[in-house]
Write an enzyme that holds these catalytic residues in place. Structure first.
Site, short mmCIF file in Angstrom:
data_model
loop_
_atom_site.label_atom_id
_atom_site.label_comp_id
_atom_site.label_asym_id
_atom_site.label_seq_id
_atom_site.Cartn_x
_atom_site.Cartn_y
_atom_site.Cartn_z
CG ASP A 47 98.25 114.90 -63.60
OD1 ASP A 47 98.31 113.67 -63.69
OD2 ASP A 47 99.05 115.57 -62.94
CG ASP A 75 106.96 118.09 -59.68
OD1 ASP A 75 107.06 117.66 -60.85
OD2 ASP A 75 107.39 117.46 -58.70
#
Length: 558
Positions: free
Chosen positions: A273, A497
């Protein structure tokens, strides 16, 4: 069409090793316009019998299995077809063949499959091809997963086995995440073992055979500028610490093991990311964040990725795969080409070369389905394209496999090698359970059709944090489709997460509202609910409730 293969194959686990397979596959059809019969003949060209066989291949169109087939057990998941030997033809003696067949329906074109696998062996490149038994130890191969075992991380395996029902998957291979300087020597949230000790374990599991060790390099300065939950330890300007205290020590360890253990194939996932944020989350876009503007201006994402590629690319047994987001992020026209251009820039500056990039990975630590079996981007309802539906929202892709293959072509057009391979993280994208669709949605209007067809159970394709309803996806598999090097479990199932509320911590991880189940969204997810599970711990920490849900909703089922 006849395709031949000679080699060892499959994604193996722990110390297991596949027997050599020599085969040819002959595929013919009887096509009547809206359907066809697929006739497949599998020949055993080896010197020993195939005691049980499994054939896998994929279509590129909307071909759909009709009925149960004959002389084999046929099944289909998305575009992927699996046939297992059954009864009298499950054993194929040396020099003999077995035939099987099934009927399919389709519309549009009916392109023949371009790649077949038998017991994990990718058909093609007869004799001595990359990954075949004839390769000298340590030679670079086209696909590191073919003919190799894959490392089972003991840290994750022990946590999985301790969970009710977890023993069913505790021996699956998962990646080792190096997400801080301290993780190199051990003690990170997901891995208490240091890199050198992990590699020692991998050498022991390999037992002298070709073996894949999967790792994630994840500690850029100003890491993950658009998601507070996965912020890291290094400030935006600490590029020298990143190089000297993080990348260099890792490279030194990998070089040592590469020289001593040439059969160890080190698959290195580069910076999750990071680069896509510099395309989609910078001004003047509505979704920009000042932190991403800062990282674009100071150039440290590009410099960091370039440096990592150059250092690891110089090590003969390291295979670098750069993170490329997912279809719900990069799949739109104004994101796709810009991302490929930025990746090429990062791979050709500061001493890096496109030769340092073996491939790319999509859907890392995310939830988008590998394939959507019940609708495609080419469908239309009453003259309205599915691209106009609220869910698709003019995207070019509806699943990660079509995106990975399409983006692969775009990357090649921007200057990457034509042999690059793609990985798909399938650790949490199964979307099984009672809410999984069993066929296409109603054709009353395009939104009803897409909503009733899609496997993806999120409120919006950009939602990423501890998603409610998710399940384990396809099990780790080598070369499932031409152009895809592997389905891999890179994000270890059961690791959070991000925290669902603020938790003070020394790891540099913030509180992101996308991890809050009460959050009603932002422009980035079109103001949808977050869909996150409650009571989640910090990113990387064990989340038992999520693990149990992933088991319950696994698809294929456990």
């Amino acid at each position: 069409m006849a395709v031949s293969a000679l080699g060892t194959g499959g994604m193996l686990q722990g110390t297991a090793n596949a027997a050599a397979v020599a085969c040819s596959v002959d595929y013919t059809t009887n096509d009547w316009g809206s359907g066809f019969t697929a006739n497949v003949s599998i020949s055993n060209e080896g010197t020993t019998a195939l005691d049980g066989w499994t054939l896998t291949y994929s279509y590129t169109g909307n071909q759909r299995l009709s009925g149960s087939g004959w002389n084999g057990v046929w099944s289909q998941s998305g575009r992927n077809v699996t046939v297992q030997g059954n009864g009298w033809n499950a054993n194929i003696p040396a020099g003999r063949s077995a035939s099987t067949g099934a009927n399919f329906s389709y519309s549009g074109t009916n392109a023949a499959p371009t790649s077949f696998s038998v017991n994990g062996t990718v058909c093609g490149d007869e004799g001595g091809g990359p990954g075949d038994p004839g390769d000298p130890p340590g030679d670079r191969v086209d696909n590191p997963y073919v003919g190799a075992g894959v490392y089972v991380n003991p840290d994750w395996s022990a946590k999985a086995a301790a969970e009710p029902g977890g023993s069913a998957i505790a021996d699956e291979p998962t990646a080792v995440w190096l997400d801080s300087i301290g993780a190199i020597t051990g003690g990170s949230a997901g891995n208490s073992t240091g890199l050198a000790d992990h590699l020692d374990n991998a050498v022991e599991q390999a037992n002298g055979q070709p073996f894949v060790f999967q790792m994630v390099t994840y500690n850029l300065p100003g890491r993950d500028c658009a998601a507070l939950a996965s912020n890291g330890q290094l400030g935006p300007d600490e590029i020298d610490r990143y190089k000297n205290e993080f990348i260099d020590p890792i490279a030194d360890i990998l070089q040592e093991y590469s020289a001593a253990h040439p059969n160890l194939r080190i698959v290195n996932i580069i910076e999750i990311d990071s680069l896509p944020n510099l395309v989609t989350n910078v001004s003047p876009r509505e979704t920009f964040t000042p932190e991403c503007d800062e990282m674009k201006a100071n150039g440290n994402y590009v410099e960091g990725v370039s440096y990592a590629l150059s250092q690891f690319g110089a090590i003969g047994t390291v295979y670098n795969y750069v993170d490329a987001g997912h279809y719900g992020w990069i799949g739109w026209d104004d994101n796709l080409t810009a991302s490929a251009q930025l990746f090429h820039q990062a791979a050709t500056t500061n001493g890096a070369s496109v030769d340092d990039v073996h491939g790319f990975i999509v859907n890392t630590a995310n939830y988008g389905p590998t394939t959507e079996p019940y609708y495609t981007i080419n469908d239309s309802i009453n003259g309205t394209s599915v691209r106009q539906s609220d869910w698709v929202d003019w995207n070019r892709y509806v699943d990660n496999q079509s995106f990975a293959l399409g983006f692969r072509q775009e990357l090649i057009s921007q200057g990457f090698d034509s042999g690059i391979g793609m990985l798909i993280d399938t650790s949490r994208n199964g979307w099984g359970g009672p809410d999984r669709p069993t066929g296409p949605g109603p054709q009353t209007d395009v939104n009803a059709y897409v909503e009733g067809s899609r496997l993806d159970g999120r409120f919006q394709a950009g939602n990423w944090c501890n998603q409610s309803g998710a399940g384990l996806g396809e099990r780790p598999t080598a070369a499932p489709v031409s152009g895809i090097d592997a389905y891999a479990w890179i994000k270890p199932p059961g690791e959070s997460d991000g925290a669902s509320q603020y938790i003070e911590n020394p790891e540099g991880k913030g509180f992101d509202r996308m991890c809050d189940p009460t959050y009603e969204g932002n422009p980035r997810n079109n103001y949808n609910m977050s869909g996150a599970l409650p009571n989640a711990p910090l990113a990387g920490h064990w989340f038992s409730a999520q693990f149990q849900e992933l088991l319950d909703n696994a698809y294929p089922p456990l």
